[in-house]
Design a protein around this motif. Structure first.
Motif, PDB file in Angstrom:
ATOM      1  N   LYS A  68       5.333  -6.900 -18.392  1.00  0.00           N
ATOM      2  CA  LYS A  68       3.991  -7.471 -18.262  1.00  0.00           C
ATOM      3  C   LYS A  68       3.457  -7.420 -16.835  1.00  0.00           C
ATOM      4  N   VAL A  69       4.297  -7.025 -15.902  1.00  0.00           N
ATOM      5  CA  VAL A  69       3.881  -6.968 -14.491  1.00  0.00           C
ATOM      6  C   VAL A  69       3.069  -5.701 -14.253  1.00  0.00           C
ATOM      7  N   SER A  70       1.979  -5.842 -13.517  1.00  0.00           N
ATOM      8  CA  SER A  70       1.221  -4.675 -13.063  1.00  0.00           C
ATOM      9  C   SER A  70       1.902  -4.159 -11.802  1.00  0.00           C
ATOM     10  N   ARG A  71       2.659  -3.100 -11.934  1.00  0.00           N
ATOM     11  CA  ARG A  71       3.506  -2.631 -10.829  1.00  0.00           C
ATOM     12  C   ARG A  71       2.691  -1.836  -9.804  1.00  0.00           C
ATOM     13  N   TYR A  72       3.120  -1.936  -8.564  1.00  0.00           N
ATOM     14  CA  TYR A  72       2.477  -1.164  -7.504  1.00  0.00           C
ATOM     15  C   TYR A  72       3.501  -0.803  -6.440  1.00  0.00           C
ATOM     16  N   ARG A  73       3.177   0.220  -5.703  1.00  0.00           N
ATOM     17  CA  ARG A  73       4.012   0.672  -4.592  1.00  0.00           C
ATOM     18  C   ARG A  73       3.062   1.232  -3.522  1.00  0.00           C
ATOM     19  N   MET A  74       3.002   0.576  -2.360  1.00  0.00           N
ATOM     20  CA  MET A  74       2.122   1.035  -1.291  1.00  0.00           C
ATOM     21  C   MET A  74       2.746   2.222  -0.565  1.00  0.00           C
ATOM     22  N   ASP A  75       1.909   3.148  -0.093  1.00  0.00           N
ATOM     23  CA  ASP A  75       2.446   4.268   0.672  1.00  0.00           C
ATOM     24  C   ASP A  75       2.657   3.863   2.132  1.00  0.00           C
ATOM     25  N   VAL A  76       3.331   4.708   2.858  1.00  0.00           N
ATOM     26  CA  VAL A  76       3.722   4.392   4.233  1.00  0.00           C
ATOM     27  C   VAL A  76       2.508   4.046   5.084  1.00  0.00           C
ATOM     28  N   GLU A  77       1.464   4.834   4.990  1.00  0.00           N
ATOM     29  CA  GLU A  77       0.274   4.604   5.816  1.00  0.00           C
ATOM     30  C   GLU A  77      -0.371   3.262   5.499  1.00  0.00           C
ATOM     31  N   ALA A  78      -0.423   2.903   4.220  1.00  0.00           N
ATOM     32  CA  ALA A  78      -1.036   1.636   3.826  1.00  0.00           C
ATOM     33  C   ALA A  78      -0.223   0.446   4.310  1.00  0.00           C
ATOM     34  N   ILE A  79       1.098   0.586   4.304  1.00  0.00           N
ATOM     35  CA  ILE A  79       1.958  -0.495   4.804  1.00  0.00           C
ATOM     36  C   ILE A  79       1.724  -0.712   6.294  1.00  0.00           C
ATOM     37  N   ILE A  80       1.706   0.368   7.043  1.00  0.00           N
ATOM     38  CA  ILE A  80       1.472   0.270   8.487  1.00  0.00           C
ATOM     39  C   ILE A  80       0.098  -0.332   8.757  1.00  0.00           C
ATOM     40  N   GLU A  81      -0.895   0.109   8.018  1.00  0.00           N
ATOM     41  CA  GLU A  81      -2.255  -0.410   8.213  1.00  0.00           C
ATOM     42  C   GLU A  81      -2.323  -1.906   7.944  1.00  0.00           C
ATOM     43  N   SER A  82      -1.678  -2.372   6.876  1.00  0.00           N
ATOM     44  CA  SER A  82      -1.687  -3.795   6.549  1.00  0.00           C
ATOM     45  C   SER A  82      -1.022  -4.616   7.641  1.00  0.00           C
ATOM     46  N   ALA A  83       0.103  -4.120   8.134  1.00  0.00           N
ATOM     47  CA  ALA A  83       0.796  -4.823   9.214  1.00  0.00           C
ATOM     48  C   ALA A  83      -0.055  -4.870  10.474  1.00  0.00           C
TER      49      ALA A  83
ATOM     50  N   ILE B  44       8.622   1.220  10.495  1.00  0.00           N
ATOM     51  CA  ILE B  44       9.026   0.401  11.641  1.00  0.00           C
ATOM     52  C   ILE B  44       8.425   0.953  12.934  1.00  0.00           C
ATOM     53  N   LEU B  45       8.588   2.247  13.155  1.00  0.00           N
ATOM     54  CA  LEU B  45       8.086   2.850  14.389  1.00  0.00           C
ATOM     55  C   LEU B  45       6.563   2.789  14.461  1.00  0.00           C
ATOM     56  N   GLY B  46       5.906   2.999  13.323  1.00  0.00           N
ATOM     57  CA  GLY B  46       4.453   2.966  13.312  1.00  0.00           C
ATOM     58  C   GLY B  46       3.895   1.610  13.697  1.00  0.00           C
ATOM     59  N   ILE B  47       4.552   0.551  13.238  1.00  0.00           N
ATOM     60  CA  ILE B  47       4.105  -0.806  13.564  1.00  0.00           C
ATOM     61  C   ILE B  47       4.452  -1.168  15.004  1.00  0.00           C
ATOM     62  N   LYS B  48       5.695  -0.892  15.390  1.00  0.00           N
ATOM     63  CA  LYS B  48       6.162  -1.306  16.721  1.00  0.00           C
ATOM     64  C   LYS B  48       5.469  -0.527  17.844  1.00  0.00           C
ATOM     65  N   GLU B  49       5.118   0.720  17.574  1.00  0.00           N
ATOM     66  CA  GLU B  49       4.422   1.506  18.595  1.00  0.00           C
ATOM     67  C   GLU B  49       2.977   1.053  18.769  1.00  0.00           C
ATOM     68  N   ALA B  50       2.398   0.484  17.704  1.00  0.00           N
ATOM     69  CA  ALA B  50       0.999   0.065  17.756  1.00  0.00           C
ATOM     70  C   ALA B  50       0.821  -1.354  18.290  1.00  0.00           C
ATOM     71  N   HIS B  51       1.835  -2.221  18.059  1.00  0.00           N
ATOM     72  CA  HIS B  51       1.668  -3.637  18.403  1.00  0.00           C
ATOM     73  C   HIS B  51       2.981  -4.241  18.901  1.00  0.00           C
ATOM     74  N   ASP B  52       2.860  -5.189  19.803  1.00  0.00           N
ATOM     75  CA  ASP B  52       4.009  -5.922  20.329  1.00  0.00           C
ATOM     76  C   ASP B  52       4.294  -7.100  19.407  1.00  0.00           C
ATOM     77  N   VAL B  53       4.979  -6.825  18.319  1.00  0.00           N
ATOM     78  CA  VAL B  53       5.298  -7.847  17.329  1.00  0.00           C
ATOM     79  C   VAL B  53       6.786  -7.796  17.003  1.00  0.00           C
ATOM     80  N   ALA B  54       7.290  -8.902  16.480  1.00  0.00           N
ATOM     81  CA  ALA B  54       8.632  -8.906  15.903  1.00  0.00           C
ATOM     82  C   ALA B  54       8.524  -8.444  14.457  1.00  0.00           C
ATOM     83  N   LEU B  55       9.553  -7.760  13.989  1.00  0.00           N
ATOM     84  CA  LEU B  55       9.517  -7.183  12.645  1.00  0.00           C
ATOM     85  C   LEU B  55      10.725  -7.661  11.848  1.00  0.00           C
ATOM     86  N   THR B  56      10.437  -8.274  10.702  1.00  0.00           N
ATOM     87  CA  THR B  56      11.477  -8.768   9.802  1.00  0.00           C
ATOM     88  C   THR B  56      11.524  -7.900   8.552  1.00  0.00           C
TER      89      THR B  56
END
Length: 335
Positions: free
Chosen positions: A64-79, A109-121
């Motif tokens: 019954k779940v509407s399944r989804y999977r974000m692509d790499v670019e969309a994940i980086i953009e959201s972060a 990981i690299l896409g987020i860390k190179e763009a912003h000074d954030v901690a990543l969990t």
């Protein structure tokens, strides 16, 4: 650190003196964290999961779940949107979805860390120790690996035959690599006693975790535990307050599940020992589909408004949204 034995813990868990417990937890939080509250922005990038956990709405057999999977670019953009709105920690969370290769996770990981000074969990489930080590070397800072119970037999039952000791081995390897590691349990699983919760708390404390998460059980209608009673929010508040006393420097979130019981649940959690909130910044079109329990992500607003609302919740209580990454203070204070 407070000295509390098992009998003391059971006394407080059963409501022996809530006012005293919450006051002590609040004093301990203020002593170690001042008025700061850390904000962790969660990107739930896939609700596809190969597990069959009896308590979780994302379990593989749930059609019954509407399944989804974000692509790499969309994940980086959201972060990046969350970071631009002021989040200093980004949490990447998914079901156990092994379709993402180690190289793709590295790219994220690299896409987020190179763009912003954030901690990543990372909260990616049962990936291999070697993969997690590689991602740590790529720049990931923290890892969340929930146990849900510390009783091996119950773990096997609620997670459909999985091995508790294998999970513990993975958790230990994450600590050995150098991650800040978080774990936790569900409060109020079916047929679970207060004595078992006391044992859970002592077990988690012995693990010397950087973060401890515990939220009330909410039965999902599309799981084998749909019949079960809803967890007790007061028991959840007591558990996290005790966790604060036993783990004074660990980060302890006021979980989103609290607001499913009480519109001011997270506020009360912050006043009773918690020092973290974790709003979802998953794209609004998908946020409601990360439905691990009823009420999860029920309200969808854009990322900037999500961060703004979290900041306002913190300020309304007289706290201050932290501008730091909220790195673990536990190791800095080990004797």
């Amino acid at each position: 650190m407070a000295v509390l034995g098992r009998d003391d813990i059971i006394h407080y868990l059963t409501g022996g003196n809530d006012d005293e417990l919450y006051s002590m937890a609040d004093v301990q939080r203020k002593h170690n964290f001042g008025r700061e509250v850390y904000l962790r922005a969660i990107v739930e990038f896939s609700n596809i999961c190969n597990k069959k956990c009896n308590y979780c709405g994302l379990r593989a057999p749930n059609s019954k779940v509407s399944r989804y999977r974000m692509d790499v670019e969309a994940i980086i953009e959201s972060a990046c949107l969350a970071a631009e709105a002021g989040a200093r920690t980004i949490v990447l969370q998914s079901g156990d979805d092994f379709s993402y290769s180690p190289a793709q996770v590295e790219e994220i990981i690299l896409g987020i860390k190179e763009a912003h000074d954030v901690a990543l969990t990372l909260s990616l489930g049962d990936r291999t120790a070697a993969e997690y080590k590689h991602w740590f070397n790529c720049g990931a800072d923290r890892c969340l690996l929930k146990l849900e119970t510390t009783d091996p037999d119950i773990y096997k039952r609620i997670r459909c035959g999985e091995d508790f000791h294998e999970r513990m081995e993975l958790l230990g390897s994450l600590q050995d690599v150098g991650y800040e590691v978080g774990s936790g349990i569900i409060i109020g699983l079916p047929d679970y006693s207060v004595e078992q919760l006391a044992d859970d708390l002592l077990f988690l404390t012995d693990l010397e975790l950087d973060m401890i998460a515990a939220g009330p059980f909410i039965p999902h209608p599309d799981t084998p535990f749909s019949f079960a009673d809803t967890g007790d929010i007061d028991l959840s508040f007591r558990f996290t307050a005790l966790a604060r006393l036993l783990n004074p420097f660990s980060n302890i979130p006021a979980t989103s599940a609290l607001d499913s019981f009480d519109s001011e649940g997270r506020k009360k959690g912050l006043q009773r020992g918690c020092n973290v909130i974790m709003p979802s910044v998953t794209p609004t079109a998908r946020r409601k589909d990360y439905n691990i329990y009823p009420g999860k992500n029920a309200v969808s607003v854009d990322v900037a408004d999500t961060i703004y609302q979290a900041d306002e919740l913190i300020r309304a209580l007289g706290f201050v949204p932290s501008v730091s990454k909220g790195s673990s203070r536990r190791m800095k204070n080990v004797q």
